[in-house]
Structures are given as structure tokens and as C-alpha cells.
Design a protein around this motif. Structure first.
Motif, PDB file in Angstrom:
ATOM      1  N   ASN A 290      43.563 -35.385  34.929  1.00 16.71           N
ATOM      2  CA  ASN A 290      42.222 -34.873  34.650  1.00 16.71           C
ATOM      3  C   ASN A 290      41.236 -35.196  35.771  1.00 16.71           C
ATOM      4  OD1 ASN A 290      43.040 -33.813  32.187  1.00 16.71           O
ATOM      5  ND2 ASN A 290      42.483 -35.666  31.040  1.00 16.71           N
ATOM      6  N   VAL A 291      41.324 -36.417  36.301  1.00 15.30           N
ATOM      7  CA  VAL A 291      40.440 -36.786  37.414  1.00 15.30           C
ATOM      8  C   VAL A 291      40.736 -35.919  38.629  1.00 15.30           C
ATOM      9  CG1 VAL A 291      39.872 -38.619  39.050  1.00 15.30           C
ATOM     10  CG2 VAL A 291      40.016 -39.139  36.610  1.00 15.30           C
ATOM     11  N   ALA A 292      42.024 -35.690  38.905  1.00 17.19           N
ATOM     12  CA  ALA A 292      42.391 -34.846  40.046  1.00 17.19           C
ATOM     13  C   ALA A 292      41.828 -33.438  39.864  1.00 17.19           C
ATOM     14  CB  ALA A 292      43.910 -34.801  40.188  1.00 17.19           C
ATOM     15  N   GLN A 293      41.944 -32.890  38.646  1.00 18.41           N
ATOM     16  CA  GLN A 293      41.409 -31.547  38.394  1.00 18.41           C
ATOM     17  C   GLN A 293      39.890 -31.528  38.530  1.00 18.41           C
ATOM     18  OE1 GLN A 293      42.542 -29.882  34.608  1.00 18.41           O
ATOM     19  NE2 GLN A 293      41.171 -28.111  34.807  1.00 18.41           N
ATOM     20  N   ALA A 294      39.221 -32.561  38.001  1.00 19.35           N
ATOM     21  CA  ALA A 294      37.754 -32.600  38.077  1.00 19.35           C
ATOM     22  C   ALA A 294      37.284 -32.658  39.530  1.00 19.35           C
ATOM     23  CB  ALA A 294      37.232 -33.802  37.292  1.00 19.35           C
ATOM     24  N   ILE A 295      37.932 -33.474  40.343  1.00 16.42           N
ATOM     25  CA  ILE A 295      37.531 -33.589  41.756  1.00 16.42           C
ATOM     26  C   ILE A 295      37.840 -32.298  42.499  1.00 16.42           C
ATOM     27  CG2 ILE A 295      37.948 -34.841  43.899  1.00 16.42           C
ATOM     28  CD1 ILE A 295      38.565 -37.317  42.201  1.00 16.42           C
ATOM     29  N   ALA A 299      31.788 -30.380  40.835  1.00 19.71           N
ATOM     30  CA  ALA A 299      30.739 -30.249  39.822  1.00 19.71           C
ATOM     31  C   ALA A 299      30.220 -28.816  39.732  1.00 19.71           C
ATOM     32  CB  ALA A 299      29.593 -31.214  40.142  1.00 19.71           C
ATOM     33  N   GLN A 300      30.009 -28.173  40.868  1.00 20.63           N
ATOM     34  CA  GLN A 300      29.487 -26.800  40.857  1.00 20.63           C
ATOM     35  C   GLN A 300      30.464 -25.849  40.195  1.00 20.63           C
ATOM     36  OE1 GLN A 300      26.420 -26.048  41.698  1.00 20.63           O
ATOM     37  NE2 GLN A 300      26.095 -28.229  42.187  1.00 20.63           N
ATOM     38  N   GLY A 301      31.719 -25.975  40.488  1.00 16.52           N
ATOM     39  CA  GLY A 301      32.727 -25.109  39.883  1.00 16.52           C
ATOM     40  C   GLY A 301      32.815 -25.287  38.378  1.00 16.52           C
ATOM     41  N   LEU A 302      32.731 -26.515  37.928  1.00 19.77           N
ATOM     42  CA  LEU A 302      32.789 -26.777  36.495  1.00 19.77           C
ATOM     43  C   LEU A 302      31.560 -26.229  35.777  1.00 19.77           C
ATOM     44  CD1 LEU A 302      34.187 -30.440  36.632  1.00 19.77           C
ATOM     45  CD2 LEU A 302      35.407 -28.406  35.813  1.00 19.77           C
ATOM     46  N   LYS A 303      30.388 -26.341  36.403  1.00 20.72           N
ATOM     47  CA  LYS A 303      29.171 -25.811  35.790  1.00 20.72           C
ATOM     48  C   LYS A 303      29.227 -24.291  35.708  1.00 20.72           C
ATOM     49  CE  LYS A 303      26.212 -29.682  37.144  1.00 20.72           C
ATOM     50  NZ  LYS A 303      25.123 -30.160  38.033  1.00 20.72           N
ATOM     51  N   ARG A 304      29.808 -23.642  36.725  1.00 17.05           N
ATOM     52  CA  ARG A 304      29.968 -22.178  36.671  1.00 17.05           C
ATOM     53  C   ARG A 304      30.863 -21.791  35.501  1.00 17.05           C
ATOM     54  NH1 ARG A 304      30.054 -22.441  42.368  1.00 17.05           N
ATOM     55  NH2 ARG A 304      32.346 -22.485  42.372  1.00 17.05           N
ATOM     56  N   ARG A 305      31.930 -22.574  35.260  1.00 14.55           N
ATOM     57  CA  ARG A 305      32.834 -22.270  34.146  1.00 14.55           C
ATOM     58  C   ARG A 305      32.105 -22.373  32.804  1.00 14.55           C
ATOM     59  NH1 ARG A 305      38.260 -25.580  34.354  1.00 14.55           N
ATOM     60  NH2 ARG A 305      38.382 -24.593  32.281  1.00 14.55           N
ATOM     61  N   LEU A 306      31.146 -23.311  32.707  1.00 17.59           N
ATOM     62  CA  LEU A 306      30.402 -23.454  31.453  1.00 17.59           C
ATOM     63  C   LEU A 306      29.561 -22.217  31.144  1.00 17.59           C
ATOM     64  CD1 LEU A 306      29.086 -27.142  31.361  1.00 17.59           C
ATOM     65  CD2 LEU A 306      30.683 -26.057  29.767  1.00 17.59           C
ATOM     66  N   ARG A 307      29.171 -21.466  32.202  1.00 19.20           N
ATOM     67  CA  ARG A 307      28.335 -20.275  31.997  1.00 19.20           C
ATOM     68  C   ARG A 307      29.154 -19.036  31.636  1.00 19.20           C
ATOM     69  NH1 ARG A 307      25.539 -22.693  36.483  1.00 19.20           N
ATOM     70  NH2 ARG A 307      26.568 -21.277  37.945  1.00 19.20           N
ATOM     71  N   GLU A 308      30.469 -19.159  31.661  1.00 18.70           N
ATOM     72  CA  GLU A 308      31.319 -18.026  31.293  1.00 18.70           C
ATOM     73  C   GLU A 308      31.185 -17.741  29.802  1.00 18.70           C
ATOM     74  OE1 GLU A 308      35.258 -18.915  32.517  1.00 18.70           O
ATOM     75  OE2 GLU A 308      34.779 -19.005  34.663  1.00 18.70           O
ATOM     76  N   GLN A 317      34.281 -27.987  25.455  1.00 22.60           N
ATOM     77  CA  GLN A 317      34.407 -29.441  25.398  1.00 22.60           C
ATOM     78  C   GLN A 317      35.281 -29.956  26.539  1.00 22.60           C
ATOM     79  OE1 GLN A 317      32.702 -31.481  23.296  1.00 22.60           O
ATOM     80  NE2 GLN A 317      33.518 -33.073  24.669  1.00 22.60           N
ATOM     81  N   ARG A 318      36.337 -29.183  26.841  1.00 23.80           N
ATOM     82  CA  ARG A 318      37.240 -29.573  27.947  1.00 23.80           C
ATOM     83  C   ARG A 318      36.475 -29.635  29.264  1.00 23.80           C
ATOM     84  NH1 ARG A 318      41.429 -32.082  30.358  1.00 23.80           N
ATOM     85  NH2 ARG A 318      42.343 -30.828  32.016  1.00 23.80           N
ATOM     86  N   VAL A 319      35.657 -28.617  29.544  1.00 25.17           N
ATOM     87  CA  VAL A 319      34.905 -28.580  30.805  1.00 25.17           C
ATOM     88  C   VAL A 319      33.880 -29.714  30.840  1.00 25.17           C
ATOM     89  CG1 VAL A 319      33.336 -27.224  32.238  1.00 25.17           C
ATOM     90  CG2 VAL A 319      35.264 -26.113  31.093  1.00 25.17           C
ATOM     91  N   LYS A 320      33.236 -30.001  29.703  1.00 26.26           N
ATOM     92  CA  LYS A 320      32.267 -31.096  29.668  1.00 26.26           C
ATOM     93  C   LYS A 320      32.945 -32.450  29.940  1.00 26.26           C
ATOM     94  CE  LYS A 320      28.840 -29.017  26.574  1.00 26.26           C
ATOM     95  NZ  LYS A 320      28.183 -29.086  25.244  1.00 26.26           N
ATOM     96  N   ASP A 321      34.147 -32.622  29.395  1.00 28.55           N
ATOM     97  CA  ASP A 321      34.898 -33.861  29.654  1.00 28.55           C
ATOM     98  C   ASP A 321      35.221 -33.996  31.138  1.00 28.55           C
ATOM     99  OD1 ASP A 321      34.799 -34.462  26.986  1.00 28.55           O
ATOM    100  OD2 ASP A 321      36.829 -33.729  26.541  1.00 28.55           O
ATOM    101  N   LEU A 322      35.588 -32.871  31.756  1.00 27.17           N
ATOM    102  CA  LEU A 322      35.888 -32.908  33.187  1.00 27.17           C
ATOM    103  C   LEU A 322      34.632 -33.230  33.997  1.00 27.17           C
ATOM    104  CD1 LEU A 322      38.342 -29.857  33.565  1.00 27.17           C
ATOM    105  CD2 LEU A 322      38.917 -32.296  33.643  1.00 27.17           C
ATOM    106  N   LEU A 323      33.502 -32.696  33.539  1.00 27.86           N
ATOM    107  CA  LEU A 323      32.243 -33.009  34.232  1.00 27.86           C
ATOM    108  C   LEU A 323      31.920 -34.504  34.129  1.00 27.86           C
ATOM    109  CD1 LEU A 323      29.873 -30.020  33.416  1.00 27.86           C
ATOM    110  CD2 LEU A 323      30.377 -30.939  35.692  1.00 27.86           C
ATOM    111  N   ASP A 324      32.187 -35.093  32.961  1.00 31.22           N
ATOM    112  CA  ASP A 324      31.948 -36.535  32.802  1.00 31.22           C
ATOM    113  C   ASP A 324      32.852 -37.327  33.736  1.00 31.22           C
ATOM    114  OD1 ASP A 324      30.053 -36.071  30.913  1.00 31.22           O
ATOM    115  OD2 ASP A 324      31.386 -36.376  29.186  1.00 31.22           O
ATOM    116  N   LEU A 325      34.119 -36.895  33.839  1.00 32.05           N
ATOM    117  CA  LEU A 325      35.056 -37.582  34.733  1.00 32.05           C
ATOM    118  C   LEU A 325      34.619 -37.442  36.186  1.00 32.05           C
ATOM    119  CD1 LEU A 325      38.524 -36.626  33.153  1.00 32.05           C
ATOM    120  CD2 LEU A 325      37.438 -38.875  33.159  1.00 32.05           C
ATOM    121  N   HIS A 326      34.120 -36.256  36.542  1.00 30.70           N
ATOM    122  CA  HIS A 326      33.654 -36.063  37.924  1.00 30.70           C
ATOM    123  C   HIS A 326      32.462 -36.961  38.222  1.00 30.70           C
ATOM    124  CE1 HIS A 326      31.709 -34.174  41.398  1.00 30.70           C
ATOM    125  NE2 HIS A 326      32.936 -33.751  41.725  1.00 30.70           N
ATOM    126  N   GLN A 327      31.578 -37.102  37.243  1.00 33.63           N
ATOM    127  CA  GLN A 327      30.423 -37.960  37.440  1.00 33.63           C
ATOM    128  C   GLN A 327      30.837 -39.420  37.629  1.00 33.63           C
ATOM    129  OE1 GLN A 327      27.535 -37.594  34.339  1.00 33.63           O
ATOM    130  NE2 GLN A 327      26.046 -38.939  35.331  1.00 33.63           N
TER     131      GLN A 327
END
Length: 612
Positions: A290-295, A299-308, A317-327
Motif C-alpha cells: 500500500n505504501v509503494a502504491q501511495a508513493i 498525492a495529486q494522482g490520488l486526489k484526482r481519483r477522488l474526483r472521479e 475509502q481505499r483512496v483516502k487510506d492511500l492518501l493517509d499513507l502518503h501523508q
């Protein structure tokens, strides 16, 4: 026999007209002023008038020749036997020239040759050069070993070599060195057999799958002991492994490092940052992924996915978890995270985390010899963990007793490995080397000992080599290895010259227990290695067995024409489990006809194969 030439406090020359000297035999010098000192023959020769004396480099010098002539030797015609004798203890003054020399009785030299009883020590072989002591040998030392020489089993002719394993408390650890075919593995097998007789807990790492003790040999002509119930064999990934949840972060770093070379600082940081106490393999592996995927997505890519618009609540929820891991872990280098992930997957695919080490612990607690088998790289990984875990259990028990606490008993044990230079290489960091070096330096206090075998002593870590108080040196050819062994033992220059020419099974034993080097012939083993068969004999036997099976099928179809080979080859493949084509069957038929097993007849139209 008389002392001739110039003598010193350490060495003398002995001459005889009618007795040839044996290398490494012990003689008594009849010098009453010195208390009849004893010495060992380290060099010997015989010569007469037909052979040049080689006065420049021989042990014969002008002083020796002058001395021989003065006591009545005819240098021009007599055969003269000469020996250089090295005293066991330095004399206060030189030996008297001209005094007599004789062979000793066994009771005079017992303390030099035997340090323990045959029931308390390891009966490993026969001391070379002691054949003259056979008649006066004590009864408890007679007929203790059989020797294998030139394919023939011979009875004991001298003093048996007994290794006092109790003295390892004072002089710990054993090294076994020798090139390919020198008898190194054979000697290790004999040592392990003797350890099993004494029920000493022993852990053996066997990368060659040869340390099996179930097949007793029948060559010695005696009833050999059975080792059934004294040993067990386990394979990494099948019967034994590592319970991931038991690993500390330090253990995980060591294992990940052992899986593919030393870790970079950033990879160590990845493990230390992401590993949690009591992590399971699944939880740690998922966190890495999960950390590898988040990195990787950022952050920008994950936020774009949230707008889909087509995301399900689960996806959100999956994308938000990845954003937390990236942070939390976005500063970790992606390459390092993926490197740790790849190594962990490699260990998982090897089955390392499917079992635990309980079978090993139980075997050692019962006084068994436990053989751990597997590929060399996986054994290096596994040994890092298992040796450390067992050593800690033993050390914790001893420390508790020292502090007046009861503690949980874990027995003293010996760790044995072949190809030791892979586990503890010189000049290169490796996870197993850290724990092996610790045991080499401190294990004696806790009852943890090492037996390390290698073909290349030069490549073994120098700190560990220096701690091996007993060294078995078999035939060694490389000059660098001989130089290393000369530095680490008390081998003389003469013995160093003999090393490349030793017969398989002959060894110099340099031990602090004896205080000198002893030349030994290792006894015949009680068990056979599974690899004892000659590979060329195996090739011949397998080929003959296959040919017989195919011929048995073919004979039912003879006479056979080459136009019928398509049907015949299908029948042969089904009956014999082969994958031949028509051309292969035709070549085999032609070979069998050339060998006279069948008849081949040519005609203008077809070739016919028939029964002879």
C-alpha cells in the motif's frame, strides 16, 4: 639409533644403519641429564653411495657427516637412515651428541597422545607414526577403529586419536579445512557420528543434502552402531521455517538483508519505519504494498481519483487510506520500498514463513543431531534467525542462573556448517556472520560452540578463524590457503610442504588441547553419504536399465520394419514413460544392433530389425 651432528635445545638428528624412521613417530632420547626427553620425527631420509647426498638443502650437513664417520659409519657404502627430531619441550641445554635413541613404550608417551578415555571423547581415527606402540597399548585402546585405505578396510595398527570434547569449554570451536576430494566432508561425518554417540545437541546446516545417517556401511566387517533415533533431518520451507509474528524489527532487517545482499541505509529505514511489533506476514506485506502504491501514484494522482464520478464508497475509502499513507510515509524512496517488497516476496515464495523452528528446538532439547537442509542462500537466511534465537535462549538461561533466578533450561549445543566461507565471508558483511562471530568470541561462556568446515580458509572471516582452537587440516593445494593455515596453526614448514600431497582422509590436527600438531588418519565411517555412488557408474546403470525396459517392449514387436517405427515409438513412449520421436528410436535401434543386442538387415526397400 644415535644422536649425531650438532644439537640444539629444540632439534636433533638421529642416525641408524638398520632401522628406517617413520614420519611423525615418537622417540625417546637417552640423555639422563635432561630426563630422557621425547621428540617427534619431522623429516627423514635414507641414502647410500649410489645416491647424491644433496648437502646444500638436505637435512644432512657437514657436521652430521663428520659425526657419522667418527662413530663408525662407512659413508661411501653403508645405507644411512637419518631423521630430524623435534623435541616436545624445549631442553634447558642441547642434547648430548652420541647418546642413544630408542622407541618408547606406550605408558611413557600416553599423556602426549591420549587426553581422554574412549567412552568420554570422540574416537576419530588413528595417530600416524604410532604403529611401534601397538604391542604395549592399553587394552581399552585396542581395536577401537577401522581404517579405509585404497578401498580396503584395515584394522587399527597404532594409537587411536581421541578428541576430548569436554575440553572445548576451555578451548572452544573446531575448524575443518581441505580442498575437494581431501576427505573434509568425510571427516566431518565421522565427527558428527561420534557426537551422536554422546547425545550432544547439535545443529547442522547441510547445503549439499549429504548429511544423512540412516544408511549403515557394511565395509568394516564389524557390527556398526545404529544412529536411529539420534538424529533428524528437516528442510526449510517444509518441516521448519520462521513464524513472522515472532520477529523483531531487527530480525526482519537481518532476514531481508540476507535475502539479496546487504541493505542500503534507506532500505533499513523502510523496514524500521513500516514494521510493527507482532506484525503478521500478511499485515506487513500489505502495508509495504500500500505504501509503494501511495508513493507511486502521489498525492495529486490520488486526489484526482477522488474526483472521479464512478467511484463506489469502498473505492473512495481505499483512496483516502492511500492518501493517509502518503501523508505519513511519502518521504520514503519508492525504489527502497519496492526493493524490500521484492526481497520479502522472495522469502515468502521459498516457503520460509510457512512453519516455525519448534522441531529444531525439540530435537536439541532431546539431545539429537538436527540436520537442516535447503538451498545455500535460504540456509544463510534461515541460519541468521535460528542460530540467534537458540543462542539467546541458552544465554538467557545462563544469565538468569548467574543472577540467582531459575530460568527456563535450554541445553548447550554445537552449530555445524559446511561451506562456512559463505556464511561468514572475509571482508564482506553478511547477517549470519554477525551471530557466528558473536558465538566464536563469547559462546564458550554460555555453552555454545562452532564446527565450521570450508574448502577456502582464506575466504573465512579472520576473527572467526582465530577463535577456532582446534583445526583439522586436510589436503590443501592453493598457496594462499596454505599460507593462511600456516599463520593460524603451528604447522611447520615441512608439514606445510606435505599438505598438497596428503592422501584423502589424512589430516593434521592442530589443537590447543594437545599443544602441538598431530598427524591423523580418519577412521572409516559407520554410515554412507547418499552421494557415495560414482556418478559415472550411476550413468551406466540408469542407461542400462532404460535400454532393458525399451528392448523388452520392442521384442514383442520384432521383426520390425523401419516403415513401422511410428506405431512402435508411440507404444514405447506409453509403456516406458519416454518422449522419443521416430528418429530417436531409429538411432537407438541402430546402436543396439551395433552392440549385438538385435539384428539389423538392409534390403533395397526397407530396413528390418529382428531378434538375434
Amino acid at each position: 639409533m644415535q644422536v649425531v651432528g650438532v644439537t640444539t635445545q629444540q632439534e636433533i638428528y638421529v642416525a641408524s644403519k638398520d632401522r628406517k624412521f617413520r614420519i611423525n613417530e615418537i622417540l625417546v632420547i637417552e640423555d639422563a641429564e635432561l630426563g630422557h626427553p621425547k621428540g617427534e620425527v619431522v623429516e627423514t631420509l635414507s641414502y647410500n653411495r649410489l645416491i647424491p647426498m644433496g648437502l646444500d638443502k638436505s637435512i644432512v650437513d657437514s657436521e652430521v657427516i663428520r659425526s657419522l664417520e667418527q662413530i663408525g659409519y662407512d659413508i661411501g657404502s653403508d645405507e644411512v637412515n637419518l631423521a630430524k627430531l623435534r623435541l616436545f619441550s624445549e631442553a634447558p641445554h642441547p642434547v648430548r651428541t652420541g647418546c642413544g635413541v630408542r622407541a618408547p613404550r606406550f605408558e611413557e608417551v600416553r599423556r602426549l597422545l591420549v587426553k581422554t578415555g574412549p567412552d568420554e571423547g570422540l574416537v576419530l581415527g588413528e595417530i600416524r607414526g604410532t604403529e611401534s606402540l601397538a604391542d604395549t597399548l592399553d587394552e581399552d585402546l585396542r581395536d577401537r577403529v577401522h581404517l579405509l585405505e585404497d578401498g580396503e578396510i584395515l584394522p587399527q595398527r597404532g594409537v587411536p586419536f581421541l578428541f576430548d570434547i569436554q575440553s572445548m569449554q576451555q578451548y572452544p570451536h573446531i575448524g575443518i579445512f581441505g580442498g575437494s576430494g581431501s576427505g573434509k566432508s568425510f571427516g566431518l561425518r565421522v565427527i558428527l557420528e561420534e557426537i551422536m554417540k554422546l547425545s550432544i545437541p547439535t545443529l547442522v546446516f547441510d547445503p549439499h543434502f549429504e548429511m544423512q545417517f540412516g544408511r549403515r556401511t557394511s565395509e568394516t566387517g564389524e557390527e556398526v552402531p545404529s544412529f536411529e533415533g539420534r538424529w533428524l533431518s528437516v528442510q526449510v520451507g517444509k518441516e521448519v521455517g520462521i513464524r513472522f509474528s515472532d520477529l523483531s524489527t531487527r530480525d526482519v532487517v537481518s532476514l531481508i538483508g540476507a535475502a539479496g545482499g546487504s541493505l542500503s541505509e534507506s532500505m533499513v529505514n523502510v523496514v524500521q519505519t513500516l514494521h510493527r511489533r507482532r506484525d503478521s506476514l500478511h499485515s506487513f506485506s500489505d502495508r509495504l504494498g500500500n505504501v509503494a502504491q501511495a508513493i507511486e501514484e502521489g498525492a495529486q494522482g490520488l486526489k484526482r481519483r477522488l474526483r472521479e464520478e464512478d467511484l463506489t464508497p469502498t473505492d473512495v475509502q481505499r483512496v483516502k487510506d492511500l492518501l493517509d499513507l502518503h501523508q505519513q510515509y511519502g518521504s520514503l524512496p519508492l525504489a527502497s520500498v519496492k526493493g524490500v517488497q521484492w526481497r520479502l516476496n522472495r522469502l515468502e515464495k521459498a516457503g520460509l514463513f510457512q512453519q516455525d523452528i519448534r522441531p529444531i528446538e525439540e530435537g536439541l532439547e532431546r539431545g539429537r543431531l538436527v540436520v537442516v537442509q535447503g538451498a545455500s542462500w535460504i540456509l544463510q537466511v534461515f541460519s541468521t534467525y535460528v542460530i540467534g534465537a537458540l543462542y539467546r535462549k541458552r544465554r538467557d538461561y545462563k544469565d538468569a542462573r548467574m543472577n540467582g533466578e531459575e530460568g527456563t533450561f535450554f541445553p548447550p549445543f554445537i552449530t555445524v556448517t559446511d561451506e562456512a566461507h559463505h556464511f561468514a565471508p572475509k571482508g564482506v558483511d553478511s547477517p549470519p556472520k554477525m551471530i557466528l562471530k558473536e558465538i566464536a568470541q563469547e559462546g564458550r561462556k554460555y555453552g555454545a560452540f562452532l564446527i565450521l568446515a570450508t574448502q577456502r580458509p582464506t575466504l573465512l572471516d579472520e576473527t572467526i578463524t582465530a577463535q577456532l582452537n582446534t583445526k583439522f587440516v586436510f589436503r590443501t593445494v592453493r598457496g594462499t590457503d596454505i599460507a593462511t593455515l600456516r599463520e593460524e596453526t603451528d604447522l611447520t614448514a615441512e608439514e606445510g610442504k606435505r599438505l598438497p600431497y596428503l592422501r584423502s582422509g589424512d589430516t593434521f590436527v592442530s589443537s590447543a588441547i594437545f599443544g602441538r600438531t598431530v598427524f591423523v588418519r580418519i577412521r572409516a565411517s559407520h554410515t554412507d553419504s547418499p552421494h557415495v555412488a560414482n556418478p559415472f557408474d550411476e550413468l551406466k546403470a540408469v542407461r542400462a536399465e532404460r535400454d532393458e525396459r525399451v528392448l523388452h517392449v520392442i521384442r514383442d514387436h520384432l521383426p520390425l520394419f523401419d516403415t513401422d517405427l511410428l506405431d512402435a515409438v508411440g507404444h514405447v513412449n506409453r509403456e516406458c514413460g519416454l518422449d522419443w520421436d521416430v528418429e530417436r528410436l531409429k538411432r537407438e535401434l541402430d546402436d543396439w544392433s551395433a552392440e549385438g543386442k538385435i539384428i539389423r538387415k538392409e534390403s533395397p526397400f526397407v530396413t528390418r530389425y529382428d531378434v538375434k
